[in-house]
Scaffold this active site. Sequence first.
Site: not given
Ligand code: NAP
Length: 504
Positions: A174, A182, A200, A253-255, A467, A484
């Site tokens: 995103n 950062r 990806e 990423g996701s929780t 931010s 960060e």
């Molecule tokens: P995600 O599915 O958790 O993916 C984040 C990253 O982790 C991607 O590079 C993903 O690769 C990788 N990943 C997926 N499965 C993995 C595994 N089993 N082991 C290691 N890496 C793995 O999250 P998303 O859907 O891309 O992002 C959305 C989430 O991020 C939302 O919940 C959002 O709130 C959170 N977010 C948080 C912040 C913050 O600063 N707190 C900022 C931005 C987003 P792939 O792309 O290949 O799946």
Amino acid sequence: MINIIGKRSFLLVSRYSQHVRKMSLVKNLAFVNNKWVAATSGKTFEVTNPANGSVLGQVPDMDTQDTEEAIQVAYDAFQSWEFTTAKERALHLRNWFNLLEENKEEIAKIMTAESGKPLAEAAGEVAYGNGFIEWYSEEARRIHGEVISSPIHSKEMMLIRKPIGVAALITPWNFPIAMITRKAGAALAAGCTCVVKPAEDTPLTALAIAALAEKAGIPKGVFNVVTCSRRNAADVGKLLCQSPLVAGLSFTGSTNIGKLLYEQCASTVKRLSLELGGNAPFIVFESADLDAAVKGTMACKFRNCGQTCVSANRLFIQESIFDQFVSKLEETMRGLKVGDGAQPGVTQGPLINDAQASKVNDLVQDAIKKGAKVHLGGKPALDKGPRFFEPTLLTDVDHSMRMYHEEIFGPVAVCIPFKTEEEVLAIANGTRSGLAGYFFSNDLPQVWRVAKRLETGMVGINEGIISTPEAAFGGIKESGIGREGSHYGIEEYSYIKYLCFGNL
Ligand code: NAP
């Protein structure tokens, strides 16, 4: 898909992808040890434009063997990068920042093509993302230790700050540049080397900035980008967590994935920084300036089509101003323009992929089925393409509905009335998330009370965009660990070493 959006418009929109494909910063290889490399297996995966599905390129689908090599390279490079002076690291980062700025338009275009983000927003993210490299080029020279006042005549004591070693950085789609810079800015400033695994969906932005790191003269092995498909992400991620050569992992990423990585890092007791999902409350009290509150809502909720971790998830509006606020918000939302982010005037691009588009639709249909009232939108914008969703405004949303508890991550504003400050704080704090919170009020004692009592790592007070590289970004509860940006960002990549000089 061509049938849905029409053949003529598909040809027009895919022309933008063709234009991006020819850009010099668009790379089709990964970046390890300052070399552009393919996956050992020779496998690749396609990067597509979510606005229309056109192909932007292929990048290597790296696996654990490739990642092992990148970790080794980063580990070897650490042995000398650690001992560069702070001034040398600062200059490298400054050179990188200057090149990122010189190429900001091209980076923004690449980002729009692979993430769907409207061009103006992509340009904003590039400025913000570059800002972290600038900030940490300055902070690099202000990483200091301490001399302790010794309690013993024959001893002197000192605390020095050391880089942790190789940092693994796993980032989401995103914010394709900012989530990398950062982390990497702070890591490199502290004296760490890194292995980045971008999402990806958005590897091209990561590779573009790697090309500029190379041009900036950052030594080989210091900044590496390993691209892999979703199919390989779990194995590559596990290796980054479990390799004894990796000293720390920083993940955004996701929780759910964050929790998995937390567990996986236990075996090597790694330094861990987690920036996870949010469920941001956005509260408007009756003393608020309603126009400012609506403006704040628009910026906070509809930026990146609602796909930001700090997006307002639930809007709580005090009963006495509820109808007025909802009608002002509805009127303002009618000005949003849905379409391909590369087209002028578009404010709402597509959602990132099919999974995200169907998740947002499921949450909205679940709420409608259980009685939510639709003021605007409420369904996919299929005339624009399969991943577009109409900007949606809902009321009569309650806790029986999934969106009340889950992160929506889409262009859906949900307004919920409340009576008292006590009541709204109890609801806002009644979640396991604690990233950002926002409120609008012109009652000074209330401003101070609510700012202190909101259980989030960050609070926007009469402000919807908070931010900046100078401030500390991060959450509490299940929204994460660590910070960060700001000078605190350095702490994630360094440790305190205690030196005791005896027999003096
Ligand atoms: P995600 O599915 O958790 O993916 C984040 C990253 O982790 C991607 O590079 C993903 O690769 C990788 N990943 C997926 N499965 C993995 C595994 N089993 N082991 C290691 N890496 C793995 O999250 P998303 O859907 O891309 O992002 C959305 C989430 O991020 C939302 O919940 C959002 O709130 C959170 N977010 C948080 C912040 C913050 O600063 N707190 C900022 C931005 C987003 P792939 O792309 O290949 O799946």
